[in-house]
Scaffold this motif. Sequence first.
Motif, PDB file in Angstrom:
ATOM      1  N   MET A  31       0.775  -1.318   0.009  1.00 18.10           N
ATOM      2  CA  MET A  31      -0.088  -0.061  -0.012  1.00 18.10           C
ATOM      3  C   MET A  31       0.974   1.230  -0.056  1.00 18.10           C
ATOM      4  SD  MET A  31      -3.329  -0.640   2.329  1.00 18.10           S
ATOM      5  CE  MET A  31      -2.535  -1.565   3.550  1.00 18.10           C
ATOM      6  N   ARG A  32       1.881   1.184   0.673  1.00 23.31           N
ATOM      7  CA  ARG A  32       2.927   2.385   0.973  1.00 23.31           C
ATOM      8  C   ARG A  32       3.545   2.618  -0.666  1.00 23.31           C
ATOM      9  NH1 ARG A  32       3.949   4.804   5.029  1.00 23.31           N
ATOM     10  NH2 ARG A  32       3.515   3.215   6.561  1.00 23.31           N
ATOM     11  N   GLU A  33       3.898   1.534  -1.217  1.00 28.29           N
ATOM     12  CA  GLU A  33       4.333   1.796  -2.515  1.00 28.29           C
ATOM     13  C   GLU A  33       3.448   2.306  -3.620  1.00 28.29           C
ATOM     14  OE1 GLU A  33       7.686  -1.841  -2.827  1.00 28.29           O
ATOM     15  OE2 GLU A  33       5.659  -2.250  -3.026  1.00 28.29           O
ATOM     16  N   LEU A  38       1.169   7.137  -6.363  1.00 31.06           N
ATOM     17  CA  LEU A  38      -0.131   8.170  -6.423  1.00 31.06           C
ATOM     18  C   LEU A  38       0.101   9.565  -5.986  1.00 31.06           C
ATOM     19  CD1 LEU A  38      -2.750   5.730  -5.422  1.00 31.06           C
ATOM     20  CD2 LEU A  38      -2.601   6.736  -7.704  1.00 31.06           C
ATOM     21  N   ASP A  39       1.376   9.723  -5.220  1.00 26.47           N
ATOM     22  CA  ASP A  39       1.833  10.853  -4.590  1.00 26.47           C
ATOM     23  C   ASP A  39       0.428  11.317  -3.548  1.00 26.47           C
ATOM     24  OD1 ASP A  39       3.563  12.942  -3.847  1.00 26.47           O
ATOM     25  OD2 ASP A  39       2.611  14.284  -5.401  1.00 26.47           O
ATOM     26  N   THR A  40       0.182  10.379  -2.794  1.00 30.86           N
ATOM     27  CA  THR A  40      -0.556  10.483  -1.675  1.00 30.86           C
ATOM     28  C   THR A  40      -0.170   9.669  -0.495  1.00 30.86           C
ATOM     29  OG1 THR A  40      -1.722   8.521  -2.238  1.00 30.86           O
ATOM     30  CG2 THR A  40      -2.707  10.286  -3.450  1.00 30.86           C
ATOM     31  N   PRO A  41      -0.973  10.333   0.796  1.00 29.83           N
ATOM     32  CA  PRO A  41      -0.499   9.798   1.997  1.00 29.83           C
ATOM     33  C   PRO A  41      -0.883   8.022   2.005  1.00 29.83           C
ATOM     34  CG  PRO A  41      -2.106  11.661   2.214  1.00 29.83           C
ATOM     35  CD  PRO A  41      -1.838  11.349   0.967  1.00 29.83           C
ATOM     36  N   HIS A  42      -0.223   7.280   2.774  1.00 32.81           N
ATOM     37  CA  HIS A  42      -0.376   5.767   2.744  1.00 32.81           C
ATOM     38  C   HIS A  42      -1.613   5.527   3.075  1.00 32.81           C
ATOM     39  CE1 HIS A  42      -0.476   2.243   5.556  1.00 32.81           C
ATOM     40  NE2 HIS A  42       0.151   1.707   4.329  1.00 32.81           N
ATOM     41  N   LYS A  47      -7.261   3.453   3.554  1.00 27.75           N
ATOM     42  CA  LYS A  47      -8.860   3.692   3.705  1.00 27.75           C
ATOM     43  C   LYS A  47      -9.685   3.437   2.447  1.00 27.75           C
ATOM     44  CE  LYS A  47      -8.432   7.698   7.106  1.00 27.75           C
ATOM     45  NZ  LYS A  47      -8.567   8.812   7.280  1.00 27.75           N
ATOM     46  N   THR A  48      -9.202   3.578   1.330  1.00 34.89           N
ATOM     47  CA  THR A  48      -9.892   3.160   0.180  1.00 34.89           C
ATOM     48  C   THR A  48      -9.976   1.632   0.008  1.00 34.89           C
ATOM     49  OG1 THR A  48      -8.796   4.843  -1.233  1.00 34.89           O
ATOM     50  CG2 THR A  48      -9.621   3.024  -2.651  1.00 34.89           C
TER      51      THR A  48
END
Length: 86
Positions: A31-33, A38-42, A47-48
């Motif tokens: 998920m972190r990768e 996506l240049d978004t927070p983990h 949450k998605t």
Amino acid sequence: MGTMFKSLNSPEHDRLRAWLKSCRERQNMTMRELAEKLDTPHSFVGKTEQGERRLDVVEYVRYCKALGVDPAEGLSEIGSGSRANK
């Protein structure tokens, strides 16, 4: 005016979430990768995948692109009535 149908906990949303998660897992991507791509927070990815957050159309297309999958395939999953991780 009628009330708007909420898709967050619908069977279709569940199928789409399962499909997105399975696409990520098939690539052995964390998920972190994915969040980094996506240049978004983990937490956005978490949450998605957990169903706490919906993706709008633009976010969905970006999410699919980051996973290297065709957004149309996910839309087909919604209409199929089958589970993505069978």
